[in-house]
Design an enzyme around this catalytic site. Structure first.
Site, short mmCIF file in Angstrom:
data_model
loop_
_atom_site.label_atom_id
_atom_site.label_comp_id
_atom_site.label_asym_id
_atom_site.label_seq_id
_atom_site.Cartn_x
_atom_site.Cartn_y
_atom_site.Cartn_z
CE LYS A 112 -23.34 89.17 -99.31
NZ LYS A 112 -23.93 88.16 -98.44
CE LYS A 197 -18.28 90.77 -94.13
NZ LYS A 197 -19.61 90.17 -94.15
CE LYS A 200 -19.37 82.06 -94.07
NZ LYS A 200 -20.53 82.89 -94.39
P1 TYM Z 1 -22.28 84.94 -92.21
O1 TYM Z 1 -22.36 83.51 -92.62
O2 TYM Z 1 -21.77 85.93 -93.20
O3 TYM Z 1 -21.40 85.07 -90.91
C1 TYM Z 1 -21.60 84.28 -89.77
C2 TYM Z 1 -21.30 85.08 -88.52
O4 TYM Z 1 -19.95 85.56 -88.56
C3 TYM Z 1 -19.94 86.97 -88.39
N1 TYM Z 1 -18.85 87.53 -89.22
C4 TYM Z 1 -17.90 88.33 -88.76
N2 TYM Z 1 -17.66 88.83 -87.54
C5 TYM Z 1 -16.57 89.63 -87.39
N3 TYM Z 1 -15.74 89.95 -88.41
C6 TYM Z 1 -15.95 89.48 -89.66
N4 TYM Z 1 -15.12 89.78 -90.65
C7 TYM Z 1 -17.08 88.63 -89.87
N5 TYM Z 1 -17.56 87.99 -90.96
C8 TYM Z 1 -18.66 87.33 -90.54
C9 TYM Z 1 -21.29 87.45 -88.89
O5 TYM Z 1 -21.62 88.71 -88.35
C10 TYM Z 1 -22.19 86.33 -88.40
O6 TYM Z 1 -22.53 86.53 -87.05
N6 TYM Z 1 -26.99 86.55 -92.53
C11 TYM Z 1 -26.05 85.82 -91.72
C12 TYM Z 1 -26.44 84.40 -91.44
C13 TYM Z 1 -27.79 84.24 -90.83
C14 TYM Z 1 -28.12 84.52 -89.48
C15 TYM Z 1 -29.49 84.17 -89.36
C16 TYM Z 1 -27.40 85.00 -88.40
C17 TYM Z 1 -28.90 83.79 -91.44
N7 TYM Z 1 -29.93 83.73 -90.57
C18 TYM Z 1 -30.16 84.33 -88.17
C19 TYM Z 1 -28.08 85.16 -87.19
C20 TYM Z 1 -29.44 84.81 -87.07
C21 TYM Z 1 -24.72 85.78 -92.45
O7 TYM Z 1 -24.65 85.97 -93.62
O8 TYM Z 1 -23.68 85.41 -91.65
#
Ligand code: TYM
Length: 332
Positions: A112, A197, A200
């Site tokens: 990023k 990947k 979003k």
């Molecule tokens: P985020 O918002 O990018 O994604 C949310 C969840 O979706 C999963 N995910 C995917 N799984 C499979 N294939 C994909 N293409 C895909 N894209 C996203 C992510 O692995 C995630 O589980 N840093 C985290 C948010 C966060 C968080 C936390 C998560 C902040 N604090 C504490 C767990 C615990 C994030 O950016 O997720």
């Protein structure tokens, strides 16, 4: 009872990757079997260039989608990160536990920050400290498990390191959590670029299935998915990433096995058609419930208010004890 924490960032519309990698399990398994908290982590959305009104809109939309996906506020706690101050309170203590070197090693930071540099936006300092805030999200609740997709594994590993280090230096305060992942579709790939990947925050939408896409749009995106030059349908993530991705998506929808499913298809076209229909059916009830919830923002706000109250009550004693353990003078 096992305690679970997970979160989703309102940086864009939720995708099929978010659903299959994380949200679906939260709704189908975690909320029934564990004491679970699910959070719209809005502070994390400020780490990159953002439009305030859009973040606000996407936060409410993400919360509505979590409820539409089946999260039941009677079974689990659903809330917004910025409504509970304990996350940022704890984050600072963990910044004093983490090192600059370990944060610079984070893959997502490298990717990023490179993107931000190319677009000339400048790299926000919070992009570097982001995983520390994520660790605070998890540790403030003494969560045992963190159900996430593959891309978050490294961040959960860092969280474990910080918890162990803090406990060793200042006395036992935090539970050391572990990441859990779905059996298939832990990394759903972009349909137009199966080596990346499905994310979003990406600009181009043709390879991304959004949860709120119309059925016809979903069909079109899947039918146009980039496959590979071969003909035979085989499950091989290395050599046939496009086909493997479709097989994983189909397997996730049907609770099947991608390798076994491969044997049932003689052409890419048939595989695409079945995958498209399976995804459309999977998302149909979610879209319907979301439409009803979107028409009733008062209900969603009420759920988030109650969720934040409950979350605050759980996090405050943990974060207070971390303050004391680190040497901060309690209010007299
Ligand atoms: P985020 O918002 O990018 O994604 C949310 C969840 O979706 C999963 N995910 C995917 N799984 C499979 N294939 C994909 N293409 C895909 N894209 C996203 C992510 O692995 C995630 O589980 N840093 C985290 C948010 C966060 C968080 C936390 C998560 C902040 N604090 C504490 C767990 C615990 C994030 O950016 O997720």
């Amino acid at each position: 009872m096992t305690r679970v924490f997970s979160g989703i960032k309102p940086t864009g519309h939720l995708t099929l990757g978010n659903y299959l990698g994380a949200v679906r399990r939260w709704a189908e398994v975690e909320q029934y079997e564990t004491e679970a908290l699910f959070c719209v982590v809005d502070l994390h959305a400020l780490t990159v260039e953002h439009d305030p009104a859009r973040v606000r809109r996407l936060s409410r939309q993400a919360a509505s989608l979590l409820l539409a996906a089946g999260l039941d506020p009677a079974l689990c706690t659903v809330f917004v990160q910025s409504h509970v101050d304990e996350h940022t309170r704890l984050s600072y203590l963990l910044e004093c536990t983490a090192t600059d070197g370990e944060l610079r090693r984070m893959i997502q930071y490298k990717e990023k920050s490179a993107r931000a540099r190319v677009s000339g936006d400048g790299v926000r300092f919070s992009l570097l400290s982001y995983p520390v805030l994520m660790a605070a999200d998890i540790l403030a609740y003494r969560a045992d498990e963190v159900p996430v997709g593959d891309d978050q594994t490294q961040h959960v590993e860092l969280t474990r390191d910080l918890a162990v280090r803090f406990n060793q230096r200042y006395g036992h305060t935090f539970t050391v959590p572990k990441a859990t992942r779905p059996p298939v579709a832990a990394r759903v790939m972009d349909l137009q670029d199966p080596l990346s990947k499905m994310g979003k925050s990406h600009e181009a939408g043709a390879g991304i299935v959004y949860l709120l896409d119309d059925a016809d749009v979903v069909r079109k995106k899947i039918m146009r998915a980039v496959t590979d030059s071969g003909r035979e349908v085989a499950y091989d993530r290395e050599d046939r990433p496009g086909v493997a991705n479709l097989l994983e998506i189909l397997a996730a929808c049907e609770n099947g096995d991608p390798g076994e499913l491969a044997g049932a298809y003689e052409s890419y076209g048939a595989l695409k058609k079945d995958t498209a229909e399976a995804v459309v059916e999977l998302l149909r009830p979610l879209r319907k419930r979301h439409a009803a919830l979107a028409a009733d923002p008062g209900y969603v706000d009420g759920v988030l208010r109650e969720g934040a109250e409950r979350a605050r009550g759980m996090a405050r004693p943990v974060v207070d004890s971390a303050y004391r353990a680190m040497g901060l003078l309690p209010v007299g």
